[in-house]
Write an enzyme that holds these catalytic residues in place. Sequence first.
Site, PDB file in Angstrom:
ATOM      1  N   GLN A  79       0.815  -1.215   0.000  1.00  0.00           N
ATOM      2  CA  GLN A  79       0.000   0.000   0.000  1.00  0.00           C
ATOM      3  C   GLN A  79       0.849   1.265   0.000  1.00  0.00           C
ATOM      4  O   GLN A  79       0.841   2.011  -0.961  1.00  0.00           O
ATOM      5  CB  GLN A  79      -0.934   0.009   1.213  1.00  0.00           C
ATOM      6  CG  GLN A  79      -1.859   1.228   1.266  1.00  0.00           C
ATOM      7  CD  GLN A  79      -2.879   1.096   2.380  1.00  0.00           C
ATOM      8  OE1 GLN A  79      -3.767   0.254   2.300  1.00  0.00           O
ATOM      9  NE2 GLN A  79      -2.739   1.916   3.417  1.00  0.00           N
ATOM     10  N   ASP A  80       1.569   1.523   1.081  1.00  0.00           N
ATOM     11  CA  ASP A  80       2.373   2.741   1.144  1.00  0.00           C
ATOM     12  C   ASP A  80       3.506   2.552   2.145  1.00  0.00           C
ATOM     13  O   ASP A  80       3.564   1.545   2.850  1.00  0.00           O
ATOM     14  CB  ASP A  80       1.522   3.968   1.501  1.00  0.00           C
ATOM     15  CG  ASP A  80       0.445   3.687   2.530  1.00  0.00           C
ATOM     16  OD1 ASP A  80      -0.644   4.237   2.415  1.00  0.00           O
ATOM     17  OD2 ASP A  80       0.696   2.904   3.461  1.00  0.00           O
ATOM     18  N   PRO A  81       4.442   3.498   2.229  1.00  0.00           N
ATOM     19  CA  PRO A  81       5.563   3.351   3.159  1.00  0.00           C
ATOM     20  C   PRO A  81       5.096   3.256   4.607  1.00  0.00           C
ATOM     21  O   PRO A  81       4.009   3.726   4.953  1.00  0.00           O
ATOM     22  CB  PRO A  81       6.372   4.641   2.944  1.00  0.00           C
ATOM     23  CG  PRO A  81       5.970   5.133   1.589  1.00  0.00           C
ATOM     24  CD  PRO A  81       4.543   4.734   1.430  1.00  0.00           C
TER      25      PRO A  81
END
EC number: 3.2.2.27
Length: 274
Positions: A79-81
Amino acid sequence: MCETTAGWKEDLAPDWRAVMADVALGTAAVAPDLELEAWEPIFPARRGRTFPGAPAGAHMLRAFDEVRARDVRVVLLGQDPYPEPAAATGRAFEIGNALVWRDLDRMFSKSIRAWTQMLMAARHGRPELSQSFDAWPKMLAEIESGALAIEAPSDLAGRQEAEGVLLLNSSLTLSRFRRDIDPHQSQGHVRFWAPVIQAALRHVAGQGRPVVFIALGQAAADNLEAAGLLPATDPHLSLVLPHPAYADDFLACANPFLAANAHFERLGAQPINW
């Protein structure tokens, strides 16, 4: 975001720079009512720029550094960091400030621990390691006693990249975070980076060799669908699972690492040494 990412293609390895030659960032798709406060960081930073507390070598396009575009065999799409600059490296499911495996217990999210459970269950042929998140403490004890073989957290991503695994997130940057997805994630960063992610997916799928795409979470599934890879057609395989932040939902699924290797073996290709 436009100011921060100006000249972003210069941060890519030459082969990926060629892949992205005609790609424009999704500025127009970002919700127009989203604003960043003056104090809000955007991380990971650009290549070669210093972000306080960031892991060595971290940058927003780090996922493309070590795996050549022609060598990708698996795309692991998250999804994201991680929502802490000291943890976010630019590679999916890598914790930059974890020196030993017990350090994962400092993470408020269950995601990296559940992901590691699934990985170790596949590597060692021990499905009980991923039966539920309740199995994590026992697995950690085995790791710490030496009964369960695993490299240091800092070495795991490199092992997977050497096998042709692209550790990619749907968003390559983060500013605000919520477990159920802040609008700055879903309507901002994810949309901003979508053209890059989808260009990478399409290129990898067009190389004439079997690739397994593992999408973890809705943002990842949306990118696979937009790239025309959901469902995938032979010789490719696309797998969609809940994000490991929802640990027990994720662990209730069939093991994607085993499914990937079964697909490669069916086609006569070398499995991944997870």
